[in-house]
Write a protein that holds these residues in place. Sequence first.
Motif, mmCIF file in Angstrom:
data_model
loop_
_atom_site.group_PDB
_atom_site.id
_atom_site.type_symbol
_atom_site.label_atom_id
_atom_site.label_comp_id
_atom_site.label_asym_id
_atom_site.label_seq_id
_atom_site.Cartn_x
_atom_site.Cartn_y
_atom_site.Cartn_z
ATOM 1 N N ASP A 295 -0.099 -18.196 -0.095
ATOM 2 C CA ASP A 295 -0.268 -16.253 0.112
ATOM 3 C C ASP A 295 -0.966 -15.916 -1.399
ATOM 4 O OD1 ASP A 295 0.088 -17.749 3.159
ATOM 5 O OD2 ASP A 295 2.635 -17.134 2.878
ATOM 6 N N ASP A 296 -0.241 -16.325 -2.709
ATOM 7 C CA ASP A 296 -0.648 -15.385 -3.288
ATOM 8 C C ASP A 296 -1.702 -15.379 -3.716
ATOM 9 O OD1 ASP A 296 -0.425 -17.419 -4.064
ATOM 10 O OD2 ASP A 296 -0.855 -17.790 -6.124
ATOM 11 N N LEU A 297 -3.219 -15.948 -2.622
ATOM 12 C CA LEU A 297 -4.553 -16.056 -3.421
ATOM 13 C C LEU A 297 -4.478 -14.630 -2.568
ATOM 14 C CD1 LEU A 297 -5.278 -19.273 -2.427
ATOM 15 C CD2 LEU A 297 -4.904 -18.677 -3.881
ATOM 16 N N LEU A 298 -3.687 -13.754 -1.666
ATOM 17 C CA LEU A 298 -4.949 -12.872 -0.553
ATOM 18 C C LEU A 298 -4.466 -11.649 -1.534
ATOM 19 C CD1 LEU A 298 -3.038 -13.665 3.077
ATOM 20 C CD2 LEU A 298 -5.458 -13.585 2.083
ATOM 21 N N ARG A 299 -4.468 -11.917 -2.510
ATOM 22 C CA ARG A 299 -4.061 -10.316 -4.405
ATOM 23 C C ARG A 299 -5.016 -10.442 -4.549
ATOM 24 N NH1 ARG A 299 0.342 -13.590 -8.092
ATOM 25 N NH2 ARG A 299 2.113 -13.665 -6.600
ATOM 26 N N PRO A 300 -5.157 -8.582 -4.350
ATOM 27 C CA PRO A 300 -6.742 -8.249 -4.886
ATOM 28 C C PRO A 300 -7.487 -9.369 -6.270
ATOM 29 C CG PRO A 300 -5.080 -6.482 -4.787
ATOM 30 C CD PRO A 300 -4.831 -7.972 -4.527
ATOM 31 N N GLN A 301 -8.887 -9.283 -5.282
ATOM 32 C CA GLN A 301 -9.601 -10.201 -6.608
ATOM 33 C C GLN A 301 -9.817 -9.379 -7.740
ATOM 34 O OE1 GLN A 301 -11.107 -13.882 -6.316
ATOM 35 N NE2 GLN A 301 -8.885 -13.525 -5.135
ATOM 36 N N PRO A 302 -10.355 -10.209 -8.979
ATOM 37 C CA PRO A 302 -10.746 -9.624 -10.629
ATOM 38 C C PRO A 302 -11.897 -8.761 -10.227
ATOM 39 C CG PRO A 302 -10.556 -10.909 -11.239
ATOM 40 C CD PRO A 302 -10.039 -11.358 -9.515
ATOM 41 N N GLY A 303 -12.860 -7.633 -11.026
ATOM 42 C CA GLY A 303 -14.176 -7.197 -11.629
ATOM 43 C C GLY A 303 -14.334 -7.406 -12.647
ATOM 44 N N LEU A 304 -15.292 -6.660 -13.379
ATOM 45 C CA LEU A 304 -15.622 -6.574 -14.084
ATOM 46 C C LEU A 304 -15.594 -5.693 -15.174
ATOM 47 C CD1 LEU A 304 -19.354 -6.338 -14.028
ATOM 48 C CD2 LEU A 304 -18.418 -8.624 -14.641
ATOM 49 N N ASP A 305 -14.388 -4.762 -14.343
ATOM 50 C CA ASP A 305 -13.273 -3.874 -14.660
ATOM 51 C C ASP A 305 -11.956 -4.888 -15.884
ATOM 52 O OD1 ASP A 305 -12.383 -5.113 -12.361
ATOM 53 O OD2 ASP A 305 -10.804 -2.859 -12.463
ATOM 54 N N GLN A 306 -11.445 -5.792 -15.045
ATOM 55 C CA GLN A 306 -10.885 -6.533 -16.649
ATOM 56 C C GLN A 306 -11.628 -7.893 -16.937
ATOM 57 O OE1 GLN A 306 -7.484 -8.588 -13.751
ATOM 58 N NE2 GLN A 306 -8.004 -6.726 -12.656
ATOM 59 N N LEU A 307 -12.776 -7.485 -17.722
ATOM 60 C CA LEU A 307 -13.242 -8.271 -18.606
ATOM 61 C C LEU A 307 -13.063 -8.527 -20.209
ATOM 62 C CD1 LEU A 307 -15.842 -10.405 -18.830
ATOM 63 C CD2 LEU A 307 -17.326 -8.417 -19.534
ATOM 64 N N ASP A 308 -12.843 -7.522 -19.823
ATOM 65 C CA ASP A 308 -11.836 -7.271 -21.476
ATOM 66 C C ASP A 308 -10.406 -8.469 -21.466
ATOM 67 O OD1 ASP A 308 -13.897 -5.332 -22.598
ATOM 68 O OD2 ASP A 308 -12.379 -4.005 -21.930
ATOM 69 N N ALA A 309 -9.691 -8.582 -20.369
ATOM 70 C CA ALA A 309 -8.743 -9.002 -20.271
ATOM 71 C C ALA A 309 -8.504 -10.816 -20.014
ATOM 72 C CB ALA A 309 -7.597 -8.170 -19.039
ATOM 73 N N LEU A 310 -9.630 -11.259 -20.010
ATOM 74 C CA LEU A 310 -10.658 -12.071 -19.316
ATOM 75 C C LEU A 310 -11.324 -12.536 -20.878
ATOM 76 C CD1 LEU A 310 -11.381 -14.625 -17.865
ATOM 77 C CD2 LEU A 310 -13.822 -13.386 -17.495
#
Length: 427
Positions: A295-310
């Motif tokens: 069920d945790d797969l329903l969490r919001p998906q990351p976008g390019l706004d989280q590129l720095d964290a990646l």
Amino acid sequence: MDALRAGRAQNEGMHRLLRSRLEAARPPWLDLAMALLFTAAATWLALQAGDHTTGAGLVPSPPDGSDPTGLRSRPEPIDPGAGGDGPSTAVVTAASTLVTMPLAWRRRAPLAVFVVQFLASLAVAGGGTWVTFVALLIGAYSLAVDGRRPYLAIGTLLAAATVVALSFSKIAPSLPDRAVPFAILVPIALLGTTIRTARARVTASAERAEALRRGREAATRAAVAEERARIARELHDVVSHHVSVMVIQAGAAEKMIDRSPDLTRGALGAIQASGREAMGELRHLLGLLVPAGQDDLLRPQPGLDQLDALVAKVRAAGQPVTVCHTAVRLPHGVDIAAYRVVQEALTNALRYASGAPTTVVVKPDDDALVVEVTDEGTTPAGHGGKGTGMGLMGLAERLRLYGGTLETGRRLGGGFRVSARIPLDPP
């Protein structure tokens, strides 16, 4: 079925490869040497038989069995056909040559070789020797093994056997008594070994095809399950956002409109109720897509706004990464797809080119977004075939949904390159 067909194609390819290698290992001059050897032996036997049957210089034995001259004529060979004088020595020699010499072409034209051998054998049915008999057997074997059309080869052999069986009562040459057991047991042993080898080969081929099919089915199921989970999360982000906005706006409109008629207020209430019902149906459908216990797969998906964290995570793992990111407003699906391209490319770089300098470029280009990830790698084969390629295949399929393209490949100077182009206004 596709996996089974692929397995059969692979087995046929291996068979052709082995066949070509065997033919290369047996050069044509071997067949020519064998044909010359058989021809020489058959000619010598024909001449010897001719000398013994012509009676030149030989005196027949008297009726009482005595031999006053010291010479005894040898008995004439038995004609397996009808009685009477057999063919002349010249005819036997020429026919024996036609039986043995075509063996030089037994692999290139097996059907023609066997036909010539068979007709020549019929011409001298009473003057054949064990050499011509063996040469004819080799020709029949070559037709069965190397014939271009199996059904034609089998039909030709059956027709030849029928003609011989109906025309002659004795077709096999006489053998020494000690050779008879070998003549019976050796062919049986060879036939049994051939059948056992063929069965083992068919069984191994079927097992390989089945293992290949199962492996592909397992990989396909895993890829489908993973992609379904990702699609479920993206549907949750994209659809639920719009439906939530609709619900909020409908609720606000219901509170702010003081001068609206009751019908308008009722319509707004219906919009709010429909939105909430749609949200419930959406969660129900997503629950069907998401595997059980995830069920945790329903969490919001990351976008390019989280590129720095990646990028920070990859750098912490020991991979030097340089980022050139030009911010641009993107549709939500395109934003997620671009992030997935960078994520997969950095994961591959960390796995196959660990420690190599890596560059990430995200920039708009006309009406499309260009995402490019390159690593310098240690060698041009740094991304050798250890991976399954399922990740890149999934990326290509994802980008195709948005009208985008994905290009991957090794760089000339070493390393690997992943380049994606996604329209800013996807279809």
